[in-house]
Each structure stands twice: as C-alpha cells, then as structure tokens.
Design a protein around this motif. Structure first.
Motif, PDB file in Angstrom:
ATOM      1  N   GLY A 173       0.833  -1.196   0.000  1.00  0.00           N
ATOM      2  CA  GLY A 173       0.000   0.000   0.000  1.00  0.00           C
ATOM      3  C   GLY A 173       0.869   1.248   0.000  1.00  0.00           C
ATOM      4  N   ILE A 174       0.452   2.237  -0.767  1.00  0.00           N
ATOM      5  CA  ILE A 174       1.204   3.488  -0.903  1.00  0.00           C
ATOM      6  C   ILE A 174       0.397   4.624  -0.273  1.00  0.00           C
ATOM      7  N   GLY A 175       1.058   5.417   0.558  1.00  0.00           N
ATOM      8  CA  GLY A 175       0.434   6.589   1.163  1.00  0.00           C
ATOM      9  C   GLY A 175       0.765   7.848   0.382  1.00  0.00           C
ATOM     10  N   PRO A 176       0.028   8.914   0.610  1.00  0.00           N
ATOM     11  CA  PRO A 176       0.209  10.148  -0.170  1.00  0.00           C
ATOM     12  C   PRO A 176       1.549  10.842   0.037  1.00  0.00           C
ATOM     13  N   ALA A 234       5.727   0.283  -9.209  1.00  0.00           N
ATOM     14  CA  ALA A 234       6.677  -0.139 -10.248  1.00  0.00           C
ATOM     15  C   ALA A 234       8.116   0.056  -9.770  1.00  0.00           C
ATOM     16  N   ARG A 235       8.384   1.169  -9.111  1.00  0.00           N
ATOM     17  CA  ARG A 235       9.724   1.444  -8.599  1.00  0.00           C
ATOM     18  C   ARG A 235      10.116   0.433  -7.518  1.00  0.00           C
ATOM     19  N   PHE A 236       9.146   0.053  -6.678  1.00  0.00           N
ATOM     20  CA  PHE A 236       9.370  -0.946  -5.643  1.00  0.00           C
ATOM     21  C   PHE A 236       9.797  -2.264  -6.296  1.00  0.00           C
ATOM     22  N   LYS A 237       9.078  -2.677  -7.316  1.00  0.00           N
ATOM     23  CA  LYS A 237       9.414  -3.920  -8.017  1.00  0.00           C
ATOM     24  C   LYS A 237      10.793  -3.828  -8.667  1.00  0.00           C
ATOM     25  N   ASP A 238      11.084  -2.719  -9.310  1.00  0.00           N
ATOM     26  CA  ASP A 238      12.391  -2.529  -9.946  1.00  0.00           C
ATOM     27  C   ASP A 238      13.523  -2.564  -8.917  1.00  0.00           C
ATOM     28  N   SER A 239      13.278  -1.982  -7.746  1.00  0.00           N
ATOM     29  CA  SER A 239      14.296  -1.952  -6.697  1.00  0.00           C
ATOM     30  C   SER A 239      14.569  -3.338  -6.139  1.00  0.00           C
ATOM     31  N   ILE A 298      -1.525  -6.624 -11.723  1.00  0.00           N
ATOM     32  CA  ILE A 298      -1.779  -5.501 -12.626  1.00  0.00           C
ATOM     33  C   ILE A 298      -2.420  -4.391 -11.809  1.00  0.00           C
ATOM     34  N   PHE A 299      -1.760  -3.249 -11.778  1.00  0.00           N
ATOM     35  CA  PHE A 299      -2.220  -2.132 -10.954  1.00  0.00           C
ATOM     36  C   PHE A 299      -3.659  -1.772 -11.327  1.00  0.00           C
ATOM     37  N   SER A 311      -0.222  -4.623  -5.563  1.00  0.00           N
ATOM     38  CA  SER A 311      -0.651  -3.332  -5.045  1.00  0.00           C
ATOM     39  C   SER A 311      -1.958  -3.503  -4.283  1.00  0.00           C
ATOM     40  N   GLN A 312      -2.047  -2.881  -3.093  1.00  0.00           N
ATOM     41  CA  GLN A 312      -3.255  -3.033  -2.289  1.00  0.00           C
ATOM     42  C   GLN A 312      -3.524  -1.757  -1.492  1.00  0.00           C
TER      43      GLN A 312
END
Length: 150
Positions: A32-35, A107-112, A124-125, A77-78
């Motif tokens: 999960g991504i915060g603002p 996507a950046r998280f996965k790339d990292s 799929i987002f 992604s959740q």
C-alpha cells in the motif's frame, strides 16, 4: 508505505482468468502506498525486505533472507492497507495515495527488488485480482515505513 509480507512456498495472481504473476519460494508482498510516500520509503522497505531473515537455515532457525535462499517476490498493489475503519461500517480509503502517485511507486518498488538480483512478479495495478498463496510457516509480517524511520 505499508506492506503485508508473507513467506510463501508459492503464490500467484490471476486477472481475467489469466495468470499474470507467479512465484515459487519467497515473499508475497501486498503493498500500500500513502500520499507522502516517495523514493526514500521505497528504498527503506526494499532494503528491509531483501535482508529480512525469516527463512530457515539448516538448523531450523530463521536466519536466512530471501536473497540467501535466492527466493522470488510477488508484489501486489493493495490500497486497502490504508483503510480507515474508525467510523461507520464502510471503510474510507482517503489515506491511500492517488493512482497517479501509487502506480509509479509500486513499479519502482518492483524494480528496486529486481536490482537486488531477485526474480520479481506482480499483479496488474488497478485490476481486480485473485491472489493465491501457500503461506509457509505461517510467517506474516507487517511493515510500515513510518515505523522503520523511528
């Protein structure tokens, strides 16, 4: 940034009756991504995840990381990890980042993770996904970038 990390024997994601991501032994990460999240939170969580020692060594102790076992990572992604359930019976998701911020950070998280030499799959987002897993242990860990920076 919040993550539910599950040690798995295998996991997969299906969208529209098609497998879009699958892994063997490793981690299923519900992310999960915060603002307020950005590159520092991505780096912090990925570094913690890559070196998190929750896989058993030859003595049966949790001393090995996903890197040590050459495991795989499935990232899904959740936004519901930012659910606010304090009022009423319907969760509010206003604390989650908007898709325009969240999608590139996922996507950046996965790339990292991949940059650490790990095999990475994902969902799929924004799609409706069916996630299947075999939790190994079970081992489930909650990670929050706010708690890591303390």
């Amino acid at each position: 940034m919040r993550a539910v990390v599950q040690r798995v024997s295998r996991a997969s994601v299906v969208v529209d009756d098609q497998i879009v991501g699958s892994i063997g032994r490793g981690f299923l990460v519900l992310l999960g991504i915060g603002p307020e999240d950005g590159e520092p939170q991505v780096k912090q969580l990925v570094d913690k995840l890559a070196y998190l020692r929750v896989f058993e060594d030859d003595a049966g102790k949790m001393n090995l990381s996903v890197l040590d076992i050459q495991g795989e990572v499935l990232v899904v992604s959740q936004f519901t990890l930012y659910a606010d359930i304090r009022k009423g019976r319907r969760p509010s998701f206003t604390a989650a980042a908007p898709p325009s911020l969240a999608e590139p950070l996922v996507a950046r998280f996965k790339d990292s993770i991949a940059a650490h030499g790990l095999q990475v799959s994902g969902g799929i987002f924004g799609a409706h996904m069916e996630v299947s897993l075999v939790n190994d242990g079970p081992v489930t860990i909650l990670m929050d970038s706010d708690q890591l920076s303390r």
